[in-house]
Design a protein around this motif. Structure first.
Motif, PDB file in Angstrom:
ATOM      1  N   PHE A 280      21.761  10.164   8.775  1.00 29.29           N
ATOM      2  CA  PHE A 280      22.119   9.988  10.199  1.00 29.29           C
ATOM      3  C   PHE A 280      22.446  11.557  10.812  1.00 29.29           C
ATOM      4  O   PHE A 280      23.466  11.592  11.683  1.00 29.29           O
TER       5      PHE A 280
ATOM      6  N   SER B 267      21.852  13.512  13.389  1.00 26.85           N
ATOM      7  CA  SER B 267      21.085  13.708  14.563  1.00 26.85           C
ATOM      8  C   SER B 267      20.648  15.036  15.114  1.00 26.85           C
ATOM      9  O   SER B 267      21.531  15.843  15.129  1.00 26.85           O
TER      10      SER B 267
ATOM     11  N   SER C  27      17.296  11.438  13.955  1.00 27.83           N
ATOM     12  CA  SER C  27      18.731  11.503  12.803  1.00 27.83           C
ATOM     13  C   SER C  27      18.242  11.230  11.377  1.00 27.83           C
ATOM     14  O   SER C  27      18.780  10.394  10.782  1.00 27.83           O
TER      15      SER C  27
ATOM     16  N   TRP D 215      22.397  10.429  23.522  1.00 24.52           N
ATOM     17  CA  TRP D 215      23.374  10.630  22.093  1.00 24.52           C
ATOM     18  C   TRP D 215      22.967  11.872  21.417  1.00 24.52           C
ATOM     19  O   TRP D 215      24.002  12.540  20.714  1.00 24.52           O
TER      20      TRP D 215
ATOM     21  N   HIS E  66      27.261   1.795  14.892  1.00 21.42           N
ATOM     22  CA  HIS E  66      27.779   3.076  14.288  1.00 21.42           C
ATOM     23  C   HIS E  66      29.154   2.605  13.702  1.00 21.42           C
ATOM     24  O   HIS E  66      29.879   2.148  14.237  1.00 21.42           O
TER      25      HIS E  66
END
Length: 393
Positions: free
Chosen positions: A140, A142, A191, A84, A367
């Motif tokens: 978030f 990341s 994140s 990710w 998400h």
């Protein structure tokens, strides 16, 4: 064009596959520490992962989306958080290639630059001489603690005018890090949230999102390069879809690794692999994994072919990429859930990979842009002749 310095797609996929044992070994550490391990970062750099979406003039590979998606899928076989984060870095690095060329010179001034970013405009900016002042918070974010630059969306507040979304490029050192990433899934992605407090962003380091969403980019030197002709959302969606594809494969491999010698407790089956139920579960999970791969690769292929040919996009095609991403997430989640059910009570121990894979794929499905229901509704809406109810196409 492939040169001696530019690896082929198969080279990059092979290098990613060679990292899988390291990622599996370090997965628990990365979960506990909520960031990628240093030796994982080194391995990714050695494999050329950080160069895939960098313009060639800075030593990058200008890899197409199919290559990036396949590399991300291989990494997800080892660890979902790593895959990710790599996907986010590659999307944001590509976004950096849309900025004016002088800004790119600044961003790509060193080797293996890592750029992360946020598409949701949860901060604001006000105009000042030479640029804007940014304030606000992005959740978030990341990979931000292990990145060099942030490409973040912001709402520009114009005196006497309509608010306008813009994309900014900000050095990480100018942002405040808020360590709030305590989650059930994708924990290793780190994140966390970031905060801008009166951060000055010069004019050459922000883009108006309106033109960007219509493939009107600011880079002159990248204008003729196929990967930089692609639309933003289809590029981002097809990149992250590889994570779902790889997690489904990770679950299948993890299940088969534990299968030999396992029994089904409180039944007459001394070997789980002999039970018809197991045969059905393995077959069902494999079919769903194949379906996830189909959707992920169909989306990536569409982006690459249209970019290479310089073709315009229809609304239905843009919505279909969102559909493919949602379907890849849903099918991957279903595959993992089938095998998690078949893995027995001992699979809840933290050293057994299937429980982490399940939590990671569940997080992926939640998400906002990737949520299957949202994307199914959007695609169905367009198929019914209605206008899309989002700008994120």
């Amino acid at each position: 064009m492939t040169t001696s310095q530019t690896p082929t797609t198969e080279d990059l996929v092979r290098r990613a596959a060679e990292l899988v044992p390291l990622l599996r070994k370090r997965a628990n550490w990365m979960e506990e520490n909520r960031r990628l391990a240093d030796d994982v970062l080194d391995g990714l750099a050695d494999a050329g992962v950080f160069k895939m979406r960098v313009p060639a003039r800075y030593g990058g590979y200008e890899s197409d989306v199919r290559t990036v998606s396949r590399v991300v899928a291989e990494l997800a076989r080892g660890d979902g958080s790593t895959a990710w984060t790599v996907a986010v870095w590659n999307i944001s690095t590509w976004i950096a290639g849309l900025f004016p060329d002088a800004t790119q010179d600044e961003i790509f001034s060193g080797p293996d630059v890592r750029v992360c970013g946020i598409l949701s405009p949860t901060a604001t900016a006000v105009p000042v001489d030479g640029g804007v002042i940014v304030n606000g918070k992005w959740a978030f974010n990341s990979g931000v603690q292990q990145s060099h630059w942030n490409t973040n969306a912001v709402i520009l507040l114009k005196p006497g005018g309509e608010p306008e979304p813009i994309m900014t490029a900000i050095p990480i050192k100018e942002l405040e890090i808020v360590d709030d990433w305590y989650t059930s899934g994708l924990r290793g992605s780190g994140s966390v949230s970031t905060v801008a407090r009166d951060v000055f962003v010069p004019r050459e380091r922000f883009l108006s999102m309106g033109p960007v969403l219509h493939e009107q980019y600011s880079s002159e030197r990248n204008a003729a390069t196929p990967i930089f002709r692609a639309p933003l959302l289809p590029t981002a969606c097809s990149t992250v879809s590889g994570t779902a594809q790889g997690l489904a494969k990770a679950a299948i491999e993890a299940f088969h690794e534990r299968l030999p010698g396992r029994k089904i407790s409180y039944t007459g089956y001394a070997e789980q692999r002999e039970a018809p139920l197991t045969h059905l579960q393995v077959a069902e999970a494999t079919v769903k994994s194949d379906e996830a791969e189909f959707h992920a690769q169909r989306a990536a292929t569409l982006v690459d072919v249209k970019s290479l040919n310089g073709e315009s996009w229809t609304t239905e095609e843009r919505a279909r990429v969102r559909l493919d991403m949602g379907a890849a997430c849903q099918r991957a989640k279903e595959a993992v859930e089938v095998l998690n059910t078949a893995s027995g009570g001992s699979s809840i121990y933290s050293h057994v990979p299937i429980q982490r894979i399940l939590r990671d794929v569940q997080a992926l499905n939640l998400h906002g842009v990737m949520h299957p229901n949202t994307n199914y509704e959007l695609y169905g809406r367009v198929l019914c002749g209605l206008e899309p109810n989002t700008h994120y196409l």
